[in-house]
Design an enzyme around this catalytic site. Sequence first.
Site, PDB file in Angstrom:
ATOM      1  N   LYS A  39     -13.446   0.863   9.146  1.00 23.07           N
ATOM      2  CA  LYS A  39     -12.272   0.193   8.570  1.00 23.07           C
ATOM      3  C   LYS A  39     -12.167  -1.244   9.042  1.00 23.07           C
ATOM      4  O   LYS A  39     -11.530  -2.073   8.383  1.00 23.07           O
ATOM      5  CB  LYS A  39     -10.989   0.957   8.960  1.00 23.07           C
ATOM      6  CG  LYS A  39     -10.819   2.260   8.220  1.00 23.07           C
ATOM      7  CD  LYS A  39      -9.411   2.831   8.371  1.00 23.07           C
ATOM      8  CE  LYS A  39      -9.178   3.332   9.790  1.00 23.07           C
ATOM      9  NZ  LYS A  39      -7.834   3.915   9.966  1.00 23.07           N
ATOM     10  N   TYR A  40     -12.778  -1.544  10.219  1.00 27.74           N
ATOM     11  CA  TYR A  40     -12.594  -2.889  10.791  1.00 27.74           C
ATOM     12  C   TYR A  40     -13.899  -3.627  11.035  1.00 27.74           C
ATOM     13  O   TYR A  40     -13.887  -4.733  11.547  1.00 27.74           O
ATOM     14  CB  TYR A  40     -11.809  -2.763  12.113  1.00 27.74           C
ATOM     15  CG  TYR A  40     -10.586  -1.907  11.991  1.00 27.74           C
ATOM     16  CD1 TYR A  40      -9.471  -2.363  11.271  1.00 27.74           C
ATOM     17  CD2 TYR A  40     -10.548  -0.639  12.545  1.00 27.74           C
ATOM     18  CE1 TYR A  40      -8.356  -1.544  11.129  1.00 27.74           C
ATOM     19  CE2 TYR A  40      -9.435   0.167  12.407  1.00 27.74           C
ATOM     20  CZ  TYR A  40      -8.342  -0.284  11.700  1.00 27.74           C
ATOM     21  OH  TYR A  40      -7.241   0.516  11.564  1.00 27.74           O
ATOM     22  N   ASP A  60      -3.452   6.001  -1.957  1.00 27.95           N
ATOM     23  CA  ASP A  60      -3.183   5.866  -0.528  1.00 27.95           C
ATOM     24  C   ASP A  60      -1.691   6.032  -0.255  1.00 27.95           C
ATOM     25  O   ASP A  60      -0.857   5.339  -0.859  1.00 27.95           O
ATOM     26  CB  ASP A  60      -3.656   4.471  -0.108  1.00 27.95           C
ATOM     27  CG  ASP A  60      -3.710   4.301   1.399  1.00 27.95           C
ATOM     28  OD1 ASP A  60      -4.527   5.001   2.037  1.00 27.95           O
ATOM     29  OD2 ASP A  60      -2.938   3.468   1.932  1.00 27.95           O
ATOM     30  N   ASN A  61      -1.347   6.957   0.626  1.00 25.66           N
ATOM     31  CA  ASN A  61       0.031   7.108   1.090  1.00 25.66           C
ATOM     32  C   ASN A  61       1.090   7.154  -0.016  1.00 25.66           C
ATOM     33  O   ASN A  61       2.089   6.419   0.045  1.00 25.66           O
ATOM     34  CB  ASN A  61       0.383   5.939   2.017  1.00 25.66           C
ATOM     35  CG  ASN A  61      -0.048   6.214   3.448  1.00 25.66           C
ATOM     36  OD1 ASN A  61      -0.085   7.367   3.883  1.00 25.66           O
ATOM     37  ND2 ASN A  61      -0.375   5.164   4.161  1.00 25.66           N
ATOM     38  N   GLN A 115      -0.065  -1.324  -1.061  1.00 21.22           N
ATOM     39  CA  GLN A 115       0.392  -2.420  -0.189  1.00 21.22           C
ATOM     40  C   GLN A 115      -0.410  -3.715  -0.407  1.00 21.22           C
ATOM     41  O   GLN A 115      -1.497  -3.687  -0.965  1.00 21.22           O
ATOM     42  CB  GLN A 115       0.312  -2.006   1.280  1.00 21.22           C
ATOM     43  CG  GLN A 115      -1.092  -1.834   1.809  1.00 21.22           C
ATOM     44  CD  GLN A 115      -1.606  -0.421   1.633  1.00 21.22           C
ATOM     45  OE1 GLN A 115      -1.001   0.388   0.943  1.00 21.22           O
ATOM     46  NE2 GLN A 115      -2.742  -0.124   2.228  1.00 21.22           N
ATOM     47  N   GLU A 147      -3.203  11.053  -1.422  1.00 22.47           N
ATOM     48  CA  GLU A 147      -3.546  11.031   0.003  1.00 22.47           C
ATOM     49  C   GLU A 147      -2.259  11.010   0.809  1.00 22.47           C
ATOM     50  O   GLU A 147      -1.842   9.985   1.326  1.00 22.47           O
ATOM     51  CB  GLU A 147      -4.414   9.821   0.354  1.00 22.47           C
ATOM     52  CG  GLU A 147      -4.960   9.868   1.765  1.00 22.47           C
ATOM     53  CD  GLU A 147      -4.286   8.915   2.755  1.00 22.47           C
ATOM     54  OE1 GLU A 147      -4.703   8.903   3.917  1.00 22.47           O
ATOM     55  OE2 GLU A 147      -3.339   8.177   2.371  1.00 22.47           O
ATOM     56  N   LYS A 206      -6.929  -7.633  10.997  1.00 23.91           N
ATOM     57  CA  LYS A 206      -7.261  -6.761  12.126  1.00 23.91           C
ATOM     58  C   LYS A 206      -8.714  -6.976  12.540  1.00 23.91           C
ATOM     59  O   LYS A 206      -9.598  -7.188  11.687  1.00 23.91           O
ATOM     60  CB  LYS A 206      -7.074  -5.287  11.751  1.00 23.91           C
ATOM     61  CG  LYS A 206      -5.623  -4.885  11.483  1.00 23.91           C
ATOM     62  CD  LYS A 206      -4.778  -4.881  12.741  1.00 23.91           C
ATOM     63  CE  LYS A 206      -3.353  -4.414  12.497  1.00 23.91           C
ATOM     64  NZ  LYS A 206      -3.265  -2.977  12.220  1.00 23.91           N
ATOM     65  N   ASP A 247      -0.459  -6.873   9.032  1.00 21.37           N
ATOM     66  CA  ASP A 247      -1.446  -7.280   8.022  1.00 21.37           C
ATOM     67  C   ASP A 247      -1.099  -6.778   6.632  1.00 21.37           C
ATOM     68  O   ASP A 247      -1.809  -7.081   5.679  1.00 21.37           O
ATOM     69  CB  ASP A 247      -2.872  -6.857   8.430  1.00 21.37           C
ATOM     70  CG  ASP A 247      -3.046  -5.347   8.501  1.00 21.37           C
ATOM     71  OD1 ASP A 247      -2.022  -4.640   8.659  1.00 21.37           O
ATOM     72  OD2 ASP A 247      -4.190  -4.877   8.409  1.00 21.37           O
TER      73      ASP A 247
END
Lengths: 654, 654
Positions: free
Chosen positions: B521-522, B381-382, B308, B410, B248, B343
């Site tokens: 984040k990017y 995360d998630n 992930q 989270e 990204k 991604d």
Amino acid sequence: MLAANRVAIEGVDPEIDGGRFPAKTVAGHPFVVEVDVFGDGHDKVSAAILWRPKGVDNWDEAPLAPLVNDRWRGHFVPTDVMGHEYTIIAWRDTFESWREEVAKKHNAGVPIALELEEGVHLVRGSVGCGRGTVAEQARLAELAAAMEEAGENERFAVLMTDKTAALMRRAGRRANLSHYERILSLTVDRKAAAFSAWYEMMPRSQSGDVTRHGTFDDVIARLPYVAGLGFDVLYFTPIHPIGTTNRKGRNNSLTPAPDDPGSPYAIGSAEGGHDAIHPELGTFDDFKRLVAAAHDHGLEIALDYAIQCSPDHPWIKAHHDWFDWRPDGSIKFAENPPKKYEDIVNVRFYEGDRPLPALWRAQRDIILFWVAHGVKIFRVDNPHTKAFPFWEWMIDDVRTKHPDVIFLAEAFTRPKVMHRLAKIGFNQSYSYFTWRNTKAELTEYMTELTTTEKRHTMRVNFFVNTPDINPVFLQTSGRPGFQSRLVLAASLAGNYGVYNGYEICEWEPVPGKEEYLNSEKYELRAWNFDQPGNIREDIALMNRLRQTHPALQEFANIAFYQMWNDQILYYGKRTADLSSFLLFAVSLDPHNGQGAHFEVPLWEFGLGDDASIEVEDLVADYSFTWHGKVQHVYIDPHQRPYFIWRLVDPRGQR
Amino acid sequence: MLAANRVAIEGVDPEIDGGRFPAKTVAGHPFVVEVDVFGDGHDKVSAAILWRPKGVDNWDEAPLAPLVNDRWRGHFVPTDVMGHEYTIIAWRDTFESWREEVAKKHNAGVPIALELEEGVHLVRGSVGCGRGTVAEQARLAELAAAMEEAGENERFAVLMTDKTAALMRRAGRRANLSHYERILSLTVDRKAAAFSAWYEMMPRSQSGDVTRHGTFDDVIARLPYVAGLGFDVLYFTPIHPIGTTNRKGRNNSLTPAPDDPGSPYAIGSAEGGHDAIHPELGTFDDFKRLVAAAHDHGLEIALDYAIQCSPDHPWIKAHHDWFDWRPDGSIKFAENPPKKYEDIVNVRFYEGDRPLPALWRAQRDIILFWVAHGVKIFRVDNPHTKAFPFWEWMIDDVRTKHPDVIFLAEAFTRPKVMHRLAKIGFNQSYSYFTWRNTKAELTEYMTELTTTEKRHTMRVNFFVNTPDINPVFLQTSGRPGFQSRLVLAASLAGNYGVYNGYEICEWEPVPGKEEYLNSEKYELRAWNFDQPGNIREDIALMNRLRQTHPALQEFANIAFYQMWNDQILYYGKRTADLSSFLLFAVSLDPHNGQGAHFEVPLWEFGLGDDASIEVEDLVADYSFTWHGKVQHVYIDPHQRPYFIWRLVDPRGQR
């Protein structure tokens, strides 16, 4: 780790104390179950109820449908009067998830050739999975073969149909099938456990002559009267031989006259114990005729089951170890220190920590004995003073043999004790109704009974009076109070009861007490139920309405509506489909007229506040129309302290 | 039948889902248990809590005392950070029942010689029962022998003493000892699970220069700043190698510039996966120095655990079966149809219905790897998109080896899913706090968290912002909004967190979204935390108050009081002994001044409405006196949008 549920199943309702106790329902009635079901991620899930009669291997399945917020609801209708089991299953619904994904992508114009290939794999993967009928499995196999040959358009056209979805729902593989951790119990009773009208009498007072002891034949002569009032259950105080040692005299005195009959609760004499009949009442043949005659009048006989013994009970000699003995060799009487009850002794269910199985079985056998003589309903005296494990075992044991037997717990004690008795097996429970008089008290109590866990465990029986309870309110209310308390009991509760004398507004107390003066418990009485001012018409009306209006045959279907007067209790009872919808306005003030505006619940029918609705006055028996939500009523207690209206569902003639 | 409990034990609280899940507490804190206990009849009962660390054979016993209506309460204080168990026992207290009976009869002038003889039998019956110490048993035997010889007066004088009662309580036989049906689980965490202040940063943005990738050494240089603000936990977004495939670009674009660093959540490249460090950040040696330096500053490092993988993660080649593959041989990307996240790809925890144990262990091993490198706190995360059984197994397995490890879930999803994650083992949970802005919303949410079962299962961590949540309220509130949301988070929740930039009121969104513009984040960012208008003083104040006022170190000890203005949230936090009693008045209106009368909770100290109380203003740091219950406050948000007062317990200097 490997066996754990991938789909979460939580918050099952009803589930009583983590599954420790059964919920209750009646045969033929939809039993509703709610549960939280959800998976991880975005996949769709599905869920179902599994249920079966106890002892049956195979489960029946009933669907669950989502409500909101991961809550699901479904129901099943048990038809057998016996113990049942139920639990929940859930699974990842891969085919429905796939359909939703493909629809979204298709609508967004995203290529879906690979997705369709995946769909074919889902169908193929379900072939031979063991679900569905043989024919459905054959159709699945055909479908898989056809789709494997088909092009993209045909695949989309066939796989996305509701028909394919239905086939996959019935015969497709259930991914990650998850079972709720517990199998829950359900007591399925016959209808009379939840819906019955009781009339209580002492058989010995049915001769109509205080100088002559009543007999079963006298009771048979009274059956047309009781049946004519519309009751279902005729309940007798104990009919067993009465002890003479320390017998009580009139008005509970300790100095009986020679001809005083004694309390029927002092059970047992040389003539026998709990499996004998007091000779003056008649013989077993007479009793048999009475049970049959009652049946012919649509009445079921209920007996009193009072475990205590008079000092003359045959068991005391025959079973020394069933009783508590004192250091001086005397028997221990029942007592509530410093008070002593010297006309009765209690059996002991435990010797120290050790239960006494022979005694437990003997107690159970008394029930089985009377069941063999045609009695299926037992009012149990003071169960809270006997060991809980005994009741749980005994009731289960009896009902395994005779699932139609009904036990009513006569406990008037602390709320958790009363609830425990209901949970361990009693099918009905006496209540606090006689001490709930104000609008706030009645509303709060009914809300507790109909909206908490208790609606699944505790079926109250609202007695308006009993031989032990001459309610303070009725001692000064006059006739209107008797009428309104009757209407409240008969409409608020599925089960209700009347002890004879109520219909002629018998009220005179032992001064300052909740006891009746000259109580039948200690002397013969002769009643004149024809005397002026009786409320037999009100009783017959209420029992007739209960039989003819389905809204009155359920318990938790009550709603309290707005009536701007704290002296008038105003509530509705209605079936889920609104075809039976009754409103009650009952004055709580037996002395003064009370008027108030009130809200007609037009919104329940989806009507606006200005709408009109047809109404039937079920007491005066005529019809009229209410225009608009707010109406007014004036209640003159001396004319009629209650109104009962039926709302006619305006959405169609039902 | 024989083993059933004679004494009823019901309604244990806490008991999570019928004992399916553990309750949570922290070491050194009293864990309070309530339960309904009652017997049949009139006998007195007694009850106790049994508790032990898991794996220990012997139970410890903690007393239960009656409240009202058959409810009992007690507590114990676990000291070991590990799993515990607890249950309830109860018994018929025959000696206390006997004492009560004898006292009543004695007072009523009834003869008690036989009763005293029975009392001697009770003492004799306890000799050799196995309870109490050897010395206590010896005293019991002496007592029994002496009483057997004694006369009535002496028996009464000795047996009725409190001393004898105490001896019988400790060493006497427990009649009909009953055990609750279930043994319940309790997770005992270290304090940081329930009380911690988090600061979140991206290590790569710590160089102070947007053209230079930050390193662990840059982070070390920032430690005095973070510690100076008073935080306990320093939390990093992922520090692992970042994939290049489908990377990204800035502002989440699909067209990255060649030097764009990519999202740190696209974990894994040729340089390694979840057990590797992104090379530009530094080496494992650097990381070790960082952990040690943080520790020296009183900070604990928390890492992100994001399951992930980027398409370049080494596992994809090494473990083909851990991923979902499509019919054309391509890998299945994470998606929320029709959206695709190219991604990242997700591992699969199941292949069809079969769990993949090797994958589960590999995921667990990542945690163990970082634990070995000194990290004990993981922000996950998630977690709601991964299988529940995996988390339940993994967290339990890790914590069996390392009970001090803490997992923060989270998940921002549906309420029951979030609660399930807490129940299956997460020690902390993100919350809905960022979307609760009005007085009604905050009051309702806090009431749910502190008064329902969730107070035993779900420890919220109130983050005021995150890299993914730029709250809409803060986008227009200006500095006062940042101050008041900080005070709310730090005082309402035991755990709270701040993502860097908050202290300088960073607010600019991607238009119309809850995302930050130019998100870290990017891209790399350089922050100037000294810029005017920062709220570092407020942050340092709140963290200092949290450390110094015990009332802020508990969660459920909140009460909302009356403030006649819906724009001011007014609440108290206090310890049980009232020695620490803080009041907060926080304006929810960041634009306008708000004034209101409010009630000082004098009644909490037993004071009348006219009483005076000493108050410390903990922000302006001065003392004054309030006279009377109703006071007035005016809050100018541009001056200071909150007041914090300490009430000085007037009942004594504490």
